[in-house]
Design a protein around this motif. Structure first.
Motif, PDB file in Angstrom:
ATOM      1  N   LYS A 183       0.874  -1.172   0.000  1.00 14.87           N
ATOM      2  CA  LYS A 183       0.000   0.000   0.000  1.00 14.87           C
ATOM      3  C   LYS A 183       0.916   1.228   0.000  1.00 14.87           C
ATOM      4  N   ALA A 254      -1.398  -0.623  -5.684  1.00 15.15           N
ATOM      5  CA  ALA A 254      -1.803   0.411  -4.721  1.00 15.15           C
ATOM      6  C   ALA A 254      -2.708   1.459  -5.369  1.00 15.15           C
ATOM      7  N   MET A 255      -3.566   2.061  -4.529  1.00 19.72           N
ATOM      8  CA  MET A 255      -4.455   3.138  -5.013  1.00 19.72           C
ATOM      9  C   MET A 255      -4.496   4.230  -3.955  1.00 19.72           C
ATOM     10  N   THR A 256      -4.557   5.474  -4.402  1.00 18.26           N
ATOM     11  CA  THR A 256      -4.637   6.585  -3.458  1.00 18.26           C
ATOM     12  C   THR A 256      -5.455   7.726  -4.054  1.00 18.26           C
ATOM     13  N   CYS A 353     -14.284   4.851  -3.651  1.00 19.89           N
ATOM     14  CA  CYS A 353     -13.407   4.062  -4.541  1.00 19.89           C
ATOM     15  C   CYS A 353     -13.915   4.155  -5.981  1.00 19.89           C
ATOM     16  N   GLN A 371      -7.427  -0.713 -10.418  1.00 19.95           N
ATOM     17  CA  GLN A 371      -8.660   0.089 -10.449  1.00 19.95           C
ATOM     18  C   GLN A 371      -9.689  -0.547 -11.392  1.00 19.95           C
ATOM     19  N   SER A 438      -5.764   0.688  -0.540  1.00 20.58           N
ATOM     20  CA  SER A 438      -5.919   2.108  -0.879  1.00 20.58           C
ATOM     21  C   SER A 438      -6.206   2.936   0.359  1.00 20.58           C
ATOM     22  N   TYR A 440      -8.717   5.102  -0.052  1.00 19.09           N
ATOM     23  CA  TYR A 440     -10.032   5.587  -0.485  1.00 19.09           C
ATOM     24  C   TYR A 440     -11.060   5.582   0.660  1.00 19.09           C
TER      25      TYR A 440
END
Ligand code: FAD
Length: 512
Positions: A183, A254-256, A353, A371, A438, A440
Motif C-alpha cells: 500500500k 496500490a491506489m490513493t 473508490c 482500479q 488504498s 479511499y
C-alpha cells in the motif's frame, strides 16, 4: 498504382517489412472512418489519440518516400471500410489490395467478407507485432478451456530467453508477485514522480468529431497528453525505465486519492503506444531488462513484475481471445442481467473508490489494472451487471481498449463470465480489500468496517450476497471454500441482516 495497402489505426508499426523499400506503384491508405469511431461510444481522448497517431504515421511514411493517402472524416463521410477500399482501389486503378491481419474479430470478419465478394486480388500479411506467432495460438490455447497464464508465461520466458540463466529463472523463482502488494503509505506519497505528458493540440480533431456527430464522452482540454508517435513512445519508455520501474512492482496494486499523480503512480502508461503498435513489445521488455541490469536500485521483483505483464499477460489474453472468438462475446456464466448504473458515466456516487476510479477514467481515459479489476470490475461482478454493458463501457472509456485485449480482461478476468477459462476464481472483494490496498475508505461516505446499517460499505454486504448466491460451485474451489467458515459462524439473524442490506443496495443501486 498496382497495389493499395490498408493501414488500420492500430497497425502503426513503422518497422513492418512493408516499409523496408519504397515502391511508386504502391499506395498506402490511412483513413478516419465514422464506423470505426462509433462502434461503441468512445472516450474523446481515445478517438483523438488514434486520429492523431494515424496522421503522424501518414506524415512519417510520406517523409520516408512512400505514397500515402490520408483521409479524414471530411473525406470518408459515411463510408464503411469495405466501401472505402472498393472506392479507392477503383480510383487509383489498383488490382491488388494488401492487408495486415486485423487483431479484432469484428474487422477480420468485415475484411474476409470483402475478400469473398470483390473481384480484386486480396493478399494478407502479418502485423509483425506480437511475440507469439498467430499460427501457434492453437498449440498453446484450447477453445472453451481454462489455460493458466503462469504456464504460458514460463514458456515465453524460456523461448525468448528473458530473465533466464542456465539454471533457470533469474533469482530462482518465476514469479515475485507476493512481494508486489504494498500500500502507499503517507511518507511514500511525496515521492510519486510526475507523469511524462505530451502536449498535442487537438482543436481541429475535436471540431471534426463534433461536425461529423461522432458520439463521444469524457474530458479533453485543448491538448492531448498521450504519446502519438514512435519517438514519443520511446520517450515514455525511457522515462518509465529511469523513474518508475524502480517501484513498479512494489506499488503496482496500490491506489490513493492523496496525490495529484494518483492516476499514474508507477505505471508505464505504454498501453496505447503498444496497442496501436507504435512500439514493439520486445523493445519495451529489452529496455526495461537492460535498465534493471544497469541500475542496482531496481530489484528483481520490479522487473519480473513488469516483464510478466507484457511477455505473459498481454500475449496470453490475445491467445485466449482468438481461440475463443466469436463465442467469447456471448459468455455470461453467472447470468448477470442488471443495467450498468448511470454513475459509470459521471462518477457521481458516494462510494469513494468507485467515484475516484470513474472520475479519473473520465478525466484521463486511463485507470490502472487494479482500479479496473478491483474497483469498477469488482462492483459490476458483485452487483451482476450484464457483461455486454460492462464490455462496452471498458471498450469505450480506456485509451488502450481494443477488443482483443479488453474482452478477455473484462468478461473473463473481471466478470468471470467465461466460467473460469482465464481466472481460477472470481476476483470478488469486500471493502476490506479496498481498505488494504488504498486510502479511499478514509474519506468515504460509507464505513468500511460495517456490514449492515445505512452507512455500511455496500461492498461488504454485496460481497457476501455474491458468495452465498454462488456457494454451490464456489465452495468446491479449494482457494475459496474456507471463506464460508466465517459466514457460517454468524447467527442466522446476522446473516439475514447482511443479505437484507445487500438487497437494499441492489434495489437502490442508482443512489449508492
Ligand atoms: P502497466 O501497469 O505499466 O503494465 C505494462 C504493460 O503490460 C501494459 O501497457 C500492457 O500492455 C501490459 N499489461 C498489463 N496487464 C495486462 C493485462 N491484464 N492484459 C494485457 N496486457 C496487460 N489493457 C489494455 O491494453 N487494453 C484494454 O482494453 C484493457 N482492458 C482491461 C479491462 C479490465 C477489466 C482489466 C482488469 C484490465 C484491462 N487491461 C487492458 C489490462 C491493464 O489494466 C492495462 O493494460 C494497463 O492498466 C495499462 O496501463 P499501463 O500501460 O500503465 O500498464
Amino acid at each position: 498504382f498496382h497495389t493499395l495497402r490498408l493501414i488500420l489505426g492500430d497497425q502503426l508499426n513503422a518497422n513492418h517489412s512493408w516499409f523496408k523499400q519504397t515502391d511508386s506503384g504502391v499506395l498506402y491508405l490511412i483513413a478516419e472512418l465514422h464506423s470505426e469511431a462509433h462502434y461503441v461510444k468512445h472516450h474523446i481522448q481515445k478517438v483523438t489519440a488514434f486520429f492523431l497517431a494515424m496522421q503522424g504515421f501518414a506524415d512519417a511514411l510520406q517523409q520516408a518516400g512512400h505514397q500515402v493517402c490520408h483521409l479524414t472524416l471530411d473525406d470518408t463521410k459515411g463510408l464503411s471500410l469495405t466501401e472505402l477500399l472498393t472506392q479507392q482501389a477503383d480510383k487509383i486503378g489498383a488490382q491488388t489490395i494488401q492487408l495486415q491481419r486485423p487483431d479484432e474479430y469484428r474487422l477480420l470478419s468485415q475484411l474476409e467478407g470483402f475478400q469473398s465478394t470483390t473481384s480484386l486480388q486480396v493478399e494478407w500479411f502479418d502485423t509483425e507485432h506480437f511475440l507469439l506467432p498467430f499460427a501457434e495460438i492453437p498449440t498453446h490455447f484450447k477453445a472453451k478451456h481454462s489455460v493458466r497464464m503462469e504456464h504460458f508465461y514460463r514458456k515465453m520466458r524460456k523461448r525468448f530467453d528473458v530473465l533466464m540463466t542456465e539454471e533457470g529463472p533469474e533469482g530462482g523463482q518465476w514469479n515475485y508477485d507476493a512481494n508486489n502488494r504494498n500500500k502507499l503509505k503517507k511518507q511514500d506519497l511525496a515521492d510519486i514522480p510526475q507523469p511524462l505528458c505530451f502536449q498535442h493540440p487537438v482543436d481541429d480533431i475535436v471540431a471534426r468529431l463534433h461536425q461529423h456527430q461522432v458520439p463521444c464522452f469524457g474530458q479533453i482540454g485543448s491538448h492531448l497528453s498521450w504519446p502519438v508517435t514512435r519517438r514519443e513512445a520511446h520517450q515514455l519508455l525511457d522515462y518509465f525505465c529511469q523513474h518508475l520501474l524502480v517501484n513498479f512492482g512494489r506499488f503496482q496494486d496500490a491506489m490513493t486519492d492523496q496525490s495529484e499523480h494518483a492516476w499514474s503512480l508507477y505505471h508505464s502508461r505504454l498501453s496505447f503506444a503498444l496497442n496501436s503498435k507504435l512500439i514493439h513489445p520486445m523493445t519495451v521488455i529489452q529496455a526495461a531488462v537492460s535498465q534493471f541490469h544497469q541500475d542496482p536500485q531496481i530489484d528483481l521483483a520490479q522487473i519480473e513484475g513488469f516483464v510478466r505483464q507484457i511477455l505473459g499477460w498481454r500475449e496470453y489474453v490475445r491467445g485466449m481471445y482468438w481461440i475463443n472468438m466469436p463465442d467469447y462475446r456471448q459468455q455470461n456464466a453467472l447470468d448477470a442481467q442488471r443495467d450498468l448504473p448511470e454513475y459509470f458515466w459521471t462518477g457521481e456516487t458516494k462510494m469513494n473508490c468507485l467515484s475516484q476510479a470513474i472520475h479519473q477514467s473520465l478525466d484521463f481515459a486511463y485507470a490502472h489494472h487494479i482500479q479496473r479489476l478491483m474497483v469498477t470490475g469488482n462492483f459490476c461482478l458483485l452487483t451482476g451487471i450484464e457483461p455486454q454493458q460492462v464490455d462496452d463501457w471498458y471498450l469505450g472509456i480506456y485509451i488502450d481498449a481494443i477488443e482483443w485485449v479488453e474482452l478477455p480482461n473484462t468478461r473473463g478476468m473481471s466478470q468471470f463470465a467465461d466460467g473460469g477459462w482465464i481466472a481460477s476464481k472470481p476476483y470478488a472483494a469486500s471493502g476490506s480489500y479496498m481498505n488494504k490496498m488504498s486510502d479511499y475508505c478514509t474519506s468515504c461516505h460509507y464505513k468500511v468496517k460495517e456490514k449492515t446499517g445505512e452507512q455500511a460499505c455496500p461492498l461488504n454486504s454485496l460481497y457476501w450476497r455474491f458468495m452465498v448466491k454462488h456457494r454451490d460451485w464456489l465452495s468446491k474451489n479449494p482457494r475459496i471454500g474456507m471463506i464460508y467458515g466465517n459466514w457460517d459462524k454468524q447467527t442466522p439473524d446476522q446473516r439475514q441482516a447482511v443479505l437484507d442490506r445487500a438487497d437494499w443496495c441492489l434495489q437502490e443501486i442508482e443512489s449508492l
